[in-house]
Design an enzyme around this catalytic site. Structure first.
Site, PDB file in Angstrom:
ATOM      1  N   ASP A 216      70.696  21.845  11.926  1.00 33.60           N
ATOM      2  CA  ASP A 216      70.797  22.700  10.735  1.00 33.60           C
ATOM      3  C   ASP A 216      71.559  23.970  11.104  1.00 33.60           C
ATOM      4  O   ASP A 216      71.807  24.255  12.280  1.00 33.60           O
ATOM      5  CB  ASP A 216      69.415  23.025  10.134  1.00 33.60           C
ATOM      6  CG  ASP A 216      68.438  23.617  11.147  1.00 33.60           C
ATOM      7  OD1 ASP A 216      68.879  24.383  12.022  1.00 33.60           O
ATOM      8  OD2 ASP A 216      67.233  23.317  11.059  1.00 33.60           O
TER       9      ASP A 216
ATOM     10  N   ASP B 190      66.851  21.766  19.068  1.00 37.68           N
ATOM     11  CA  ASP B 190      66.125  22.538  18.049  1.00 37.68           C
ATOM     12  C   ASP B 190      65.072  23.370  18.761  1.00 37.68           C
ATOM     13  O   ASP B 190      64.788  23.136  19.946  1.00 37.68           O
ATOM     14  CB  ASP B 190      65.468  21.570  17.054  1.00 37.68           C
ATOM     15  CG  ASP B 190      65.385  22.160  15.650  1.00 37.68           C
ATOM     16  OD1 ASP B 190      65.407  23.398  15.524  1.00 37.68           O
ATOM     17  OD2 ASP B 190      65.281  21.388  14.692  1.00 37.68           O
TER      18      ASP B 190
ATOM     19  N   ARG C 297      65.842  21.199   3.209  1.00 38.55           N
ATOM     20  CA  ARG C 297      64.430  20.791   3.285  1.00 38.55           C
ATOM     21  C   ARG C 297      63.911  20.541   1.881  1.00 38.55           C
ATOM     22  O   ARG C 297      63.957  21.410   1.021  1.00 38.55           O
ATOM     23  CB  ARG C 297      63.594  21.864   3.990  1.00 38.55           C
ATOM     24  CG  ARG C 297      62.190  21.387   4.302  1.00 38.55           C
ATOM     25  CD  ARG C 297      61.457  22.301   5.255  1.00 38.55           C
ATOM     26  NE  ARG C 297      61.778  22.078   6.669  1.00 38.55           N
ATOM     27  CZ  ARG C 297      61.304  21.068   7.395  1.00 38.55           C
ATOM     28  NH1 ARG C 297      60.508  20.176   6.855  1.00 38.55           N
ATOM     29  NH2 ARG C 297      61.638  20.947   8.660  1.00 38.55           N
TER      30      ARG C 297
ATOM     31  N   ASP D 269      26.504  29.461  16.127  1.00 29.30           N
ATOM     32  CA  ASP D 269      27.139  29.358  14.806  1.00 29.30           C
ATOM     33  C   ASP D 269      28.637  29.067  14.882  1.00 29.30           C
ATOM     34  O   ASP D 269      29.327  29.047  13.874  1.00 29.30           O
ATOM     35  CB  ASP D 269      26.908  30.661  14.018  1.00 29.30           C
ATOM     36  CG  ASP D 269      27.552  31.862  14.700  1.00 29.30           C
ATOM     37  OD1 ASP D 269      28.137  31.702  15.781  1.00 29.30           O
ATOM     38  OD2 ASP D 269      27.479  32.971  14.148  1.00 29.30           O
ATOM     39  N   GLY D 270      29.163  28.846  16.102  1.00 28.93           N
ATOM     40  CA  GLY D 270      30.571  28.480  16.240  1.00 28.93           C
ATOM     41  C   GLY D 270      31.474  29.637  16.634  1.00 28.93           C
ATOM     42  O   GLY D 270      32.625  29.445  17.019  1.00 28.93           O
TER      43      GLY D 270
ATOM     44  N   ARG E  18      57.159  30.333  10.992  1.00 26.02           N
ATOM     45  CA  ARG E  18      58.120  29.862   9.986  1.00 26.02           C
ATOM     46  C   ARG E  18      57.954  30.547   8.628  1.00 26.02           C
ATOM     47  O   ARG E  18      58.864  30.549   7.825  1.00 26.02           O
ATOM     48  CB  ARG E  18      58.039  28.339   9.852  1.00 26.02           C
ATOM     49  CG  ARG E  18      58.790  27.663  11.002  1.00 26.02           C
ATOM     50  CD  ARG E  18      58.717  26.171  10.942  1.00 26.02           C
ATOM     51  NE  ARG E  18      57.413  25.686  11.361  1.00 26.02           N
ATOM     52  CZ  ARG E  18      57.067  24.404  11.379  1.00 26.02           C
ATOM     53  NH1 ARG E  18      57.932  23.496  10.984  1.00 26.02           N
ATOM     54  NH2 ARG E  18      55.878  24.035  11.791  1.00 26.02           N
ATOM     55  N   GLN E  19      56.781  31.143   8.388  1.00 30.45           N
ATOM     56  CA  GLN E  19      56.616  31.924   7.151  1.00 30.45           C
ATOM     57  C   GLN E  19      57.005  33.366   7.485  1.00 30.45           C
ATOM     58  O   GLN E  19      56.158  34.213   7.730  1.00 30.45           O
ATOM     59  CB  GLN E  19      55.160  31.859   6.683  1.00 30.45           C
ATOM     60  CG  GLN E  19      54.711  30.445   6.313  1.00 30.45           C
ATOM     61  CD  GLN E  19      53.224  30.408   6.022  1.00 30.45           C
ATOM     62  OE1 GLN E  19      52.727  31.103   5.147  1.00 30.45           O
ATOM     63  NE2 GLN E  19      52.488  29.611   6.778  1.00 30.45           N
TER      64      GLN E  19
ATOM     65  N   LYS F 148      71.614  20.701   6.514  1.00 28.40           N
ATOM     66  CA  LYS F 148      70.280  20.162   6.189  1.00 28.40           C
ATOM     67  C   LYS F 148      69.687  20.884   4.984  1.00 28.40           C
ATOM     68  O   LYS F 148      69.852  22.083   4.838  1.00 28.40           O
ATOM     69  CB  LYS F 148      69.368  20.342   7.412  1.00 28.40           C
ATOM     70  CG  LYS F 148      67.894  20.077   7.155  1.00 28.40           C
ATOM     71  CD  LYS F 148      67.064  20.294   8.423  1.00 28.40           C
ATOM     72  CE  LYS F 148      66.166  21.496   8.311  1.00 28.40           C
ATOM     73  NZ  LYS F 148      65.310  21.717   9.477  1.00 28.40           N
TER      74      LYS F 148
ATOM     75  N   HIS G  82      60.922  31.030  16.489  1.00 26.21           N
ATOM     76  CA  HIS G  82      61.627  30.284  15.434  1.00 26.21           C
ATOM     77  C   HIS G  82      62.875  31.046  14.978  1.00 26.21           C
ATOM     78  O   HIS G  82      63.911  30.453  14.696  1.00 26.21           O
ATOM     79  CB  HIS G  82      60.672  30.029  14.273  1.00 26.21           C
ATOM     80  CG  HIS G  82      61.310  29.256  13.193  1.00 26.21           C
ATOM     81  ND1 HIS G  82      61.821  27.994  13.394  1.00 26.21           N
ATOM     82  CD2 HIS G  82      61.583  29.566  11.897  1.00 26.21           C
ATOM     83  CE1 HIS G  82      62.365  27.556  12.278  1.00 26.21           C
ATOM     84  NE2 HIS G  82      62.238  28.496  11.364  1.00 26.21           N
TER      85      HIS G  82
HETATM   86  C1  R5P Z   1      63.917  24.597  11.120  1.00 28.07           C
HETATM   87  O1  R5P Z   1      64.324  25.596  10.640  1.00 28.07           O
HETATM   88  C2  R5P Z   1      63.492  24.447  12.545  1.00 28.07           C
HETATM   89  O2  R5P Z   1      64.453  24.890  13.424  1.00 28.07           O
HETATM   90  C3  R5P Z   1      63.151  23.020  12.846  1.00 28.07           C
HETATM   91  O3  R5P Z   1      64.287  22.248  12.572  1.00 28.07           O
HETATM   92  C4  R5P Z   1      62.047  22.497  11.999  1.00 28.07           C
HETATM   93  O4  R5P Z   1      61.037  23.433  11.867  1.00 28.07           O
HETATM   94  C5  R5P Z   1      61.530  21.210  12.580  1.00 28.07           C
HETATM   95  O5  R5P Z   1      60.520  20.735  11.754  1.00 28.07           O
HETATM   96  P1  R5P Z   1      60.336  19.198  11.466  1.00 28.07           P
HETATM   97  O6  R5P Z   1      60.194  18.485  12.771  1.00 28.07           O
HETATM   98  O7  R5P Z   1      59.059  19.163  10.647  1.00 28.07           O
HETATM   99  O8  R5P Z   1      61.507  18.720  10.664  1.00 28.07           O
END
Ligand code: R5P
Length: 315
Positions: free
Chosen positions: A172, A221, A197, A40-41, A99-100, A195, A133
């Protein structure tokens, strides 16, 4: 018991190449385990090695398929705990769902905390991870977390390129501390981009603080996901007179479309590490370099096992 009998290193399915390299560094074999699926996976894991009373490490990255890899890690931890391992360390080279990490609007989850809870409940006694992160995610755990940096590996590579007139650009504000570490080791100047988003796949770059005109640029980054951050930053520094553009990131996630956007961008070279194995379309990028962090992870595992300092590795 000799070191290689007392320590057991197991690999999830996410990044077996990295586990092989870590085990080679440590001079121990990869632990024997069967990872299979029921019809079933559902996944079933069975350790073939005896782990009773052993110091066990499971290496699993939170890369794609993210949910399957995460659940596999949880099952692996449960399996080792129930097999009477004396200590279980979850080695998570790339920590997913990070990230959340806060409620920045109503009715959203904090997945980083949820994942930390799951890992702990599944049986981890400690966590070893790399370039979270946000460093404060360590506090989401009530067990010890050792947090490693890939910066020494990336800095060593960029140093060997002897790039003149170098400016390290943080794409950023949140990345500033990381950029400062590169400045310290590469003797460049520092610049920051403001930056914003706009959506998951779109960012807007505003002002630049610092000088990029006539300079070669290294942008660093923690991750490249859609590559919107890096491609947008590359465009703006180029518009402000930058010469060559190098980018360095620990986790090369390269979500769908990212490789093409990088190929179409003004970036001269992209350097990532092997915390995440690369997909075929990404490997085809002509200007991609992948560096291994297996020695840093291997050394940290050795030090955890021997109760030695991890922070001394970065001082
Ligand atoms: C942002 O806060 C992180 O440090 C990265 O800059 C970001 O998550 C990169 O994501 P993407 O490549 O989708 O811009």
């Amino acid at each position: 018991m000799a070191l290689n009998e007392n320590i057991k290193i197991f690999s999830g399915s996410s990044n077996p190449e990295l586990t092989e390299k870590i085990c080679k560094y440590l001079g121990v074999p990869v632990g024997e385990a069967k990872i299979e699926r029921f019809p079933d996976g559902e996944k079933i894991i069975k350790c073939e090695d005896d782990v009773r009373g052993r110091d066990c490490f499971v290496i699993q990255s939170g890369c794609e398929p993210v949910d399957a890899n995460l659940v596999e890690l949880l099952i692996f931890l449960d399996c080792l705990k129930r097999a009477s391992a004396s200590r279980v360390t979850a080695v998570i080279p790339y920590f997913c769902y990070a990230r959340q990490d806060r409620k920045d609007e109503g009715r959203v989850p904090i997945t980083a905390k949820l994942v930390a809870n799951l890992i702990t409940i599944a049986g981890a006694d400690r966590v070893l991870t790399m370039d979270l992160h946000a460093a404060q995610l360590q506090g989401f755990f009530d067990i010890p977390v050792d947090h490693l940096f890939a910066e020494p590996v990336l800095s060593k590579y960029f140093k060997s390129k002897k790039i003149e007139n170098l400016t390290i650009v943080s794409p950023d504000i949140g990345n500033l501390k990381r950029a400062a570490r590169y400045v310290q080791h590469l003797n460049g100047e520092l610049a920051i981009i403001h930056k914003r988003r706009v959506s998951d796949r779109e960012v807007e770059a505003g002002e630049i603080i610092g000088t990029v005109k006539g300079r070669n640029i290294l942008m660093c980054d923690d991750m490249i996901s859609t590559a919107a951050t890096m491609c947008t930053a590359a465009k703006i520094v180029k518009e402000h007179g930058a010469k060559k553009i190098f980018i360095g990131a620990t986790h090369g996630i390269f979500s769908e479309g990212a490789a093409q956007d990088i190929a179409d961008s003004l970036i001269d070279e992209v350097v990532v590490t092997d915390t995440i194995p690369q997909k075929e379309n990404v490997k085809k990028l002509k200007n991609l370099k992948v560096l291994t962090v297996s020695e840093i992870l291997g050394e940290a595992i050795k030090r955890i096992h021997k109760n030695e300092s991890i922070s001394a590795m970065f001082s």
